[in-house]
Design an enzyme around this catalytic site. Sequence first.
Site, PDB file in Angstrom:
ATOM      1  CD  GLU A 277      74.324  11.251 -20.877  1.00  7.91           C
ATOM      2  OE1 GLU A 277      73.901  10.129 -21.236  1.00  7.91           O
ATOM      3  OE2 GLU A 277      73.579  12.118 -20.415  1.00  7.91           O
TER       4      GLU A 277
ATOM      5  CD  GLU B 140      72.225  15.471 -22.024  1.00 10.76           C
ATOM      6  OE1 GLU B 140      71.385  14.713 -21.475  1.00 10.76           O
ATOM      7  OE2 GLU B 140      72.984  15.106 -22.937  1.00 10.76           O
TER       8      GLU B 140
END
Length: 504
Positions: free
Chosen positions: A174, A293
């Site tokens: 991320e 995710e």
Amino acid sequence: MSPTVTITLDPAFRIAPVRRRTFGSFVEHLGRCVYTGIYEPGHATADEAGLRGDVIELTRELGVTSVRYPGGNFVSGYKWEDGIGPVEQRPARHDLAWHSTEPNTFGLDEFMGWIEKVGVEPMYAVNLGTRGVEEALDVLQYANAPRGIALSEERAANGHPEGYGIRMWCLGNEMDGPWQTGHKTAEEYARIATEAARAMRQEDPELELIACGSSSSSMETFGAWENTVLTEAYDHVDMISAHAYYAEHDGDQGSFLASAQDMDYFIESVVATADHVRAKLKREKRIHVSFDEWNVWYQSRAESRPPSGEDWPVAPVLLEDHYTAIDAVVVGNLLISLLRHSDRVASASLAQLVNVIAPIMTEPGGRAWKQTTFHPFALTARHATGEVLRLAIDAPTYENARFGESAIADSVATWDQESGELTLFAVSRATEGELDLAVDLSAFGDLELVEAVTVHHEDPYAQNTADAPETVAPRPLSSAALGDGRLTAALPAISWSMLRLRRV
């Protein structure tokens, strides 16, 4: 009169083979996922390595095929070397991502021991937040290199002479997010990811490398981020990641039940961007998506707020959402979306596995049980085999605040020609009343109905607990019937169902 949903299936109309990596999960050093989750020395079921046997058994039953580790936000400040060697010599560190203390009593070697016990594939993430190319190479050599160099000899000295052979590697986590330790612009990340990938491939050309994509389709940089990163890294990576979490807001069941629309949009947008870069660079290979995710996560709840100030606890209770029947239906629908895109989604990871927004819950020193979301995942992982079929679905629509208009039902099917197994997964997004399901199966010849189950509860907010672990669980879908090449059923409101058939 109940609304009718009609589906037409044909074994000739195929999307792609079912990818077993679709059914991955995720273990991060966050809250109680590791400590009192998969690892609890002294627990009644723990083995000599401190691994909880009850969690291992539930993980196997869940059908998990791969596990991403060690993060997550955690990895962007992690020194992997802290988690190897004699436990008594390992340093404790502050984890900035979750404002906790990491004791490092569980690390790479313990994780790989757990992987072997469970019998799944590892996916390892390297720190490209506070660290870089050298550290990525170091952990790769420690994990995989044959004996004869310093790091592989260190691994051998720690009791593991043979390399682990980890194939999938995430190049950071991320990095588009300002919350990330070491957050970077797209240009900054593209450069370090490309350099890390190039160096890691010099060590082992056969690695599968995953670049960081967007952390959400609502990020301001969504799309542009993927374009910049892949323009730089295209020749050196195999996949680009996607992350998405969904929650019900302000009692808006209709929007929440249609969450898979956003996942569809996310995947198709990333694929379009990747293919644009492919055309721009005039390349043969295609980049795939690692949706590593995804889940339902109520980020605004108190349990999702990490400690603060002087409080740096070890394994605090964090992100321990207690899932409901409606959450299970949405998770089942998100799996339908992932399967529907099996031509380009090469890997996926339900985040996370134990205690932290997880299908499995544990008590420290006590019981382990299945959350509501366990069931659609486990049944899909077990029975989605062969090829994903391209189906034609005709369903009424309903209005909702987020998407405007959504189909009242969603579905996907898999066909295993070798075994003759046909499995249909269907979701009713209706908030009241039944949906009449009618499926044309005439193209398959003679079939028999083997099993029909549904995950549903009259109270959509019913939960499972340690004392009542079967409150929400698969029940027979007694309305299902097969005759003259036509499968029919009455789907309950807010339900996820599985109907299995077999060639006679």
